[in-house]
Write a protein that holds these residues in place. Structure first.
Motif: not given
Length: 424
Positions: A49, A77, A80, A52, A56
């Motif tokens: 996370k 992707k 996730s 990610r 982001s």
């Protein structure tokens, strides 16, 4: 259910306490292995996370600059999808850990006497003396059948062994005893009477500790979705499951009469004869939900309340404290009250008074909000006040007379409607 943090922080201590119960400590190693796997998954998810989120943010920066972020989207992707996989895996590990914890018994209180079996249980109290008789004593089975008060042949025809059909004065005595005990506990001891369902869900049985360990001893229906309650402890304690009570709500004191259903068979012998060990029997149960700081005071009070029933019925009894090796699955400390049955020449257990501490409350998520606004687990206690069949045995064997009648104690005269039970 034990706190996983306690197991994690003091594994050797927990093992030593469980060994005093005769338990295999390897269950603690097993649950710690599962816990390590679970924590590794959580750490991996948190790392993914974080990655990610970093990606982001970088995508956002590039978009503001008008730059392409296509090369980052695949990594976004991929992470996730991996998080979703690990979340699913964690759910399975969580269930495995909970199932393992549900099978581990409670830790004995430090004051429990150490021992390996019922032979090591010390007697802590005795009331009156064994009654004496000037005629030959008879067991309850003979007394009840010859007087026409219980028909074991009829119950065997209907349901098999371990059941009874009460008739006439025999049925009236059963009803009188139930009303007598309910009145004592509501009018003198301050309990609120409740009348719960006799069928309960599987998670309710888990909440008080009957499942999963004792599934074979229970009567289940609808593919295991519903069970006949083995004791009123189960529905009455679970009335408060998944609740957060106010501290001012404590203590809660409930009493209930229910029939109880258990697959207890037992070997043939006088300790299982007649009414002594049954698949269906009536019981008046006392349940307390209390502040953790007051649970051992509550246990002493609970024991005295159960003992007072026998004293009012003028019956000789003894109270024993269960040693570590004889404790019930969920109990941290327990007293058994055993009434004397002179015809059978046996002490018969009519009540177990137990403090479960937070063991049951943790299983059923029963908490209270303390004065510091912190949610804490309640302590739960219960005790039979009392079970009926063995009390019935002691009562008729103690009151038996030469002509086959039974003289009843004064406390029951109003409830039964007579001083003496006479053959039908």
């Amino acid at each position: 259910m034990l706190d996983i943090r306690l197991i994690r922080e003091k594994p050797d201590w927990v093992k030593e306490r469980l060994k005093l119960r005769g338990e295999d400590p390897s269950s603690i190693d097993h649950v710690l292995d599962i816990d390590a796997e679970r924590r590794k998954i959580i750490a991996d998810v948190e790392q993914l996370k974080s990655e990610r989120n970093s990606i982001s943010k970088e995508i956002g920066v590039r978009k503001k600059k008008g730059e392409s972020a296509d090369d980052l989207l695949s990594g976004m992707k991929e992470r996730s999808e991996r998080i979703a996989e690990l979340d699913h895996k964690q759910a399975g590990v969580d269930e495995k850990q909970r199932n393992c914890l549900l099978s581990i018994p409670n830790i004995p209180h430090p004051d429990c006497p150490e021992g390996s079996s019922e032979q090591d249980n010390p007697e802590i109290h005795r009331y009156s003396e064994k009654p004496t008789f000037d005629h030959e004593l008879r067991e309850h089975v003979d007394l009840l059948q010859e007087a026409g008060w219980v028909d074991f042949s009829a119950s065997a025809k209907l349901s098999g062994s371990g059941f009874a059909v009460f008739k006439g004065a025999g049925a009236r005595l059963q009803r009188a005893l139930l009303q007598f005990m309910l009145d004592i506990h509501t009018k003198e001891h301050g309990y609120q009477e409740v009348s719960p369902p006799f069928l309960v869900r599987e998670n309710v049985m888990q909440g008080t500790g009957q499942l999963p360990k004792f599934r074979e001893d229970m009567y289940g229906f609808e593919g295991g979705g519903l069970f006949l309650a083995p004791t009123a402890e189960v529905p009455v304690t679970n009335l408060y499951r998944e609740s957060i009570l106010a501290e001012a709500d404590l203590p809660i004191r409930n009493v209930a009469y229910t029939p109880c259903f258990r697959r207890e068979a037992g070997s043939a012998g006088k300790e299982t004869r007649g009414l002594i060990r049954m698949h269906q029997f009536d019981k008046v149960e006392l349940v307390r939900i209390v502040h953790p700081d007051k649970s051992y005071q509550a246990l002493d009070e609970l024991r005295r309340e159960a003992e007072s029933v026998l004293e009012k019925l003028e019956l000789h009894y003894r109270t024993i404290e269960l040693c570590t090796g004889d404790l019930g699955f969920g109990a941290a400390k327990c007293y058994d009250i055993e009434v004397w049955a002179p015809g059978s020449d046996l002490y018969l257990e009519v009540s177990s008074c137990s403090n479960f501490e937070e063991f049951q409350a943790r299983r059923m998520q029963l908490r209270f909000k303390d004065t510091n606004k912190k949610n804490r687990f309640c302590h739960t206690l219960n005790g039979s006040g009392t079970a009926l069949p063995r009390l019935y045995v002691a009562l008729v064997e103690t009151g038996q007379q030469l002509d086959g009648s039974v003289r009843l104690p004064k406390a029951l005269h109003e409830y039964f409607g007579s001083e003496v039970m006479r053959p039908e």
